[in-house]
Design an enzyme around this catalytic site. Structure first.
Site, PDB file in Angstrom:
ATOM      1  N   ASP A  10      -1.114   2.189  -6.773  1.00 41.22           N
ATOM      2  CA  ASP A  10      -2.158   3.143  -6.342  1.00 41.22           C
ATOM      3  C   ASP A  10      -3.033   3.607  -7.512  1.00 41.22           C
ATOM      4  O   ASP A  10      -3.203   4.811  -7.728  1.00 41.22           O
ATOM      5  CB  ASP A  10      -1.522   4.371  -5.682  1.00 41.22           C
ATOM      6  N   GLU A  56      -5.774   4.299   5.085  1.00 40.94           N
ATOM      7  CA  GLU A  56      -5.440   5.170   3.956  1.00 40.94           C
ATOM      8  C   GLU A  56      -6.268   4.754   2.739  1.00 40.94           C
ATOM      9  O   GLU A  56      -7.164   3.919   2.828  1.00 40.94           O
ATOM     10  CB  GLU A  56      -3.943   5.067   3.625  1.00 40.94           C
TER      11      GLU A  56
END
Length: 366
Positions: A60, A267
């Site tokens: 991420d 997301e």
């Protein structure tokens, strides 16, 4: 121009590195971002890029350029033995390590633990994907974590240095919820947070900014759940107004339905600006694309434009886009080092625009 490619070294070196040091934390560590390699299971693949570090697992990646240097704010993956499920219970991260480097292909420094879950007064478990920003002479680290009721909210921590350590506020940002905060500061100095994630990110449980634990995922024929955004106050610690939904429309100006899961939001929000246009990018989750949509305002609406990155190895896909010295870069992750979806590694490749402002699709394997 050809995409950035980093060389591969021997398999044995990588295996030794992972066996000795994956999961270590605390001290600063410097490595050469070109000196990493694949495990035996993945060595036959030809990857577009190689992991930035291999002594810990990272995912991420939220990248920024501060003081002329790249700073990467990733999740820190570790193996905790929690079984995998659709809610992401196996992503049980405990702290953040911040990475930095002067240039692409140069030395990468791991600055050690910048913030631990035990130092966040309201945190219970699962310290997921963060982001960072700079304002008011201060560096801000934004993070999602579950509280004692097992509900995700977004917190903020501050530091005088981009690498931390960071000190967390005593409570989450009022009105915040779900996961994957991304902060964009516009040319006029105003800052906005984009956030949200369905399934394990709990966004499906929020309607009109109210939580309902009985709400489940949308059915295929229902309208897709939309990402959220809020303007930040100048102190960067509170929302300046209510949380709003972001409209993502197809080429005909129509909203997506849940069945449009190759294009709809799941997301991993990210916002950047290129030649006066706002680019909102995100992951489609269960179809594993990184997509983007463009608009004329940080509030949207945004029109779907295409795929930035086709599916990587591993279930999740999460990214950031940043410019330095006139070149644009995509930071992303896959599971080259481990082969396990909860033990990921951060990568980088150059990103290119076409004359019409569209982004050239990147394929993670070559």
């Amino acid at each position: 121009m050809r995409p950035l490619q980093l060389p591969v070294l021997t398999i044995h070196a990588a295996l030794a590195c992972m066996i000795c040091s994956c999961g270590q934390s605390g001290s600063t560590k410097t490595t050469d971002s070109t000196q990493v390699t694949a495990t035996a299971d993945s060595s036959a693949k030809k990857y577009l890029s190689q992991p930035l570090v291999s002594h810990i697992y990272t995912a991420d990646p939220s990248a920024h350029v501060f003081n002329g240097r790249f700073y990467i704010y990733p999740s820190h993956d570790t193996a905790t033995g929690i079984p995998e499920d659709d809610l992401g219970s196996h992503f049980d991260m405990k702290d953040y390590h911040i990475l930095s480097m002067d240039s692409i292909g140069g030395k990468v420094t791991d600055h050690g633990v910048a913030l631990s879950i035990k130092d966040i007064p309201w945190a219970h478990r699962q310290l997921w994907a963060p982001d960072a920003a700079f304002a008011n002479g201060t560096y801000y680290l934004y993070f999602p974590v579950k509280d004692s009721l097992d509900i995700f909210h977004i917190g903020v921590a501050t530091s005088s240095k981009p690498e931390g350590p960071f000190k967390a506020e005593k409570a989450p940002i009022p009105g915040s919820y779900s996961i994957d905060p991304s902060v964009f500061t516009d040319d006029d100095g105003k800052s906005y947070m984009y956030f949200g994630g369905i399934w394990g990110g709990q966004l499906q449980r929020w309607n009109n900014n109210r939580y309902d634990s009985t709400k489940g995922n949308r059915k295929p024929e229902e309208l897709a759940i939309l990402p959220r955004m809020a303007k930040l106050e100048t102190n960067m610690k509170y929302f300046d107004g209510p949380v709003k939904e972001i409209q993502i429309l197809d080429e005909k100006g129509q909203p997506f339905h849940e069945k449009d899961n190759e294009k709809r939001f799941f997301e991993a929000s990210w916002m950047h600006k290129y030649k006066g246009k706002y680019y909102f990018s995100y992951s489609t989750g269960d179809t594993h694309n990184l997509c983007y949509a463009t608009g004329d305002s940080p509030y949207g609406p945004f029109t779907y434009r295409g795929v930035i990155l086709t599916p990587v190895e591993g279930w999740t896909s999460h990214h950031s886009i940043v410019e330095k010295d006139g070149k644009w870069y995509l930071f992303y992750h896959d599971v080259q080092l481990s082969g396990k979806t909860y033990l990921r590694n951060v990568k980088i490749t150059e990103l290119h625009y076409n004359e019409d402002g569209s982004i050239q699709t990147i394929h993670p394997s070559i």
